[in-house]
Design an enzyme around this catalytic site. Structure first.
Site, PDB file in Angstrom:
ATOM      1  N   VAL A  70       0.903  -1.190  -0.010  1.00 19.56           N
ATOM      2  CA  VAL A  70      -0.086  -0.151   0.028  1.00 19.56           C
ATOM      3  C   VAL A  70       0.764   1.400   0.086  1.00 19.56           C
ATOM      4  O   VAL A  70       1.977   1.150   0.563  1.00 19.56           O
ATOM      5  CB  VAL A  70      -1.070   0.043   1.260  1.00 19.56           C
ATOM      6  CG1 VAL A  70      -2.122  -1.114   1.047  1.00 19.56           C
ATOM      7  CG2 VAL A  70      -0.296  -0.153   2.334  1.00 19.56           C
ATOM      8  N   SER A  71       0.611   2.297  -0.777  1.00 19.95           N
ATOM      9  CA  SER A  71       1.494   3.463  -0.797  1.00 19.95           C
ATOM     10  C   SER A  71       1.536   4.283   0.196  1.00 19.95           C
ATOM     11  O   SER A  71       2.215   5.241   0.266  1.00 19.95           O
ATOM     12  CB  SER A  71       0.802   4.180  -2.100  1.00 19.95           C
ATOM     13  OG  SER A  71      -0.521   4.829  -2.032  1.00 19.95           O
ATOM     14  N   SER A  72       0.842   4.176   1.156  1.00 21.96           N
ATOM     15  CA  SER A  72       1.086   4.948   2.561  1.00 21.96           C
ATOM     16  C   SER A  72       0.449   4.494   3.909  1.00 21.96           C
ATOM     17  O   SER A  72      -0.431   3.444   3.609  1.00 21.96           O
ATOM     18  CB  SER A  72       0.428   6.335   2.307  1.00 21.96           C
ATOM     19  OG  SER A  72      -1.321   6.262   2.656  1.00 21.96           O
TER      20      SER A  72
END
Length: 201
Positions: free
Chosen positions: A10-12
């Site tokens: 997941v990007s954050s």
């Protein structure tokens, strides 16, 4: 038969990985064989991904939810796919795109079709990210035109700011007392002080 692994990205830290985890477990990946990174960055140096790659061996199988879990742009996805399937020799199954399952179609035509689909999807993934960034920028510009302000709210200056500054300059107040009375951080106080002096205050 090789080992079965899963990779989640997941990007954050705010994004939720539940959907990817459920899909991997439904595919038969054991919890201890699922690697997950929660971070974004300009490169692909992600701790769990690199740890997983170091464990992969010829004949292993890797499940990922979607093709963009392998990288942030077209070239990165292509490169990671090449390393995993050609150099290490594993199979990859992309859950949301059944055509991208290297266990199927091991002949020349099957390999060609998988490579073609991979190129198209990785291009689409990068293009979609570009479109999302553009829409975000357009939304920010439109919000600014409407008067929406971003970032921290501006700290209000107390009405007697000049008197507080004069008292501090004369040595009647310590800087900690000044910051307390102004309800400002040190950096904000000195920025406001520069602005006041610039305006002749």
């Amino acid at each position: 038969m090789g080992k079965i692994y899963g990779y989640v990205r997941v990007s954050s830290m705010e994004q939720n990985e539940d959907r990817q985890m459920i899909a991997l477990k439904s595919a038969g990946v054991r919890q201890g064989c699922i690697f997950m990174d929660k971070q974004s960055g300009k490169d692909f140096h992600r701790a769990d991904y690199e740890k997983m790659v170091s464990l992969l061996g010829n004949g292993d199988l890797l499940y990922i939810m979607s093709i963009d879990r392998l990288g942030r742009n077209y070239h990165e996805i292509q490169e990671q796919w090449r390393i995993l399937t050609k150099e290490i020799g594993i199979d990859i199954c992309v859950i949301d795109m059944p055509l991208l399952d290297t266990r199927n179609g091991k002949d020349l035509l099957g390999t060609f079709m998988a490579d073609l689909v991979l190129q198209i999807l990785s291009f689409v993934a990068e293009n979609e990210r570009d479109n999302i960034r553009k829409r975000q920028q357009q939304g920010i510009k439109a919000a600014k035109r409407r008067g929406v302000r971003f970032g921290r709210p501006e700290t209000k200056m107390p009405g007697d700011f000049q008197n507080i500054v004069r008292a501090w300059e004369r040595g009647n107040l310590k800087i900690d007392e000044v910051l307390e009375r102004c309800q400002m951080s040190r950096s904000t106080f000195f920025r406001r002080l520069r602005e006041m002096r610039k305006n002749g205050g």
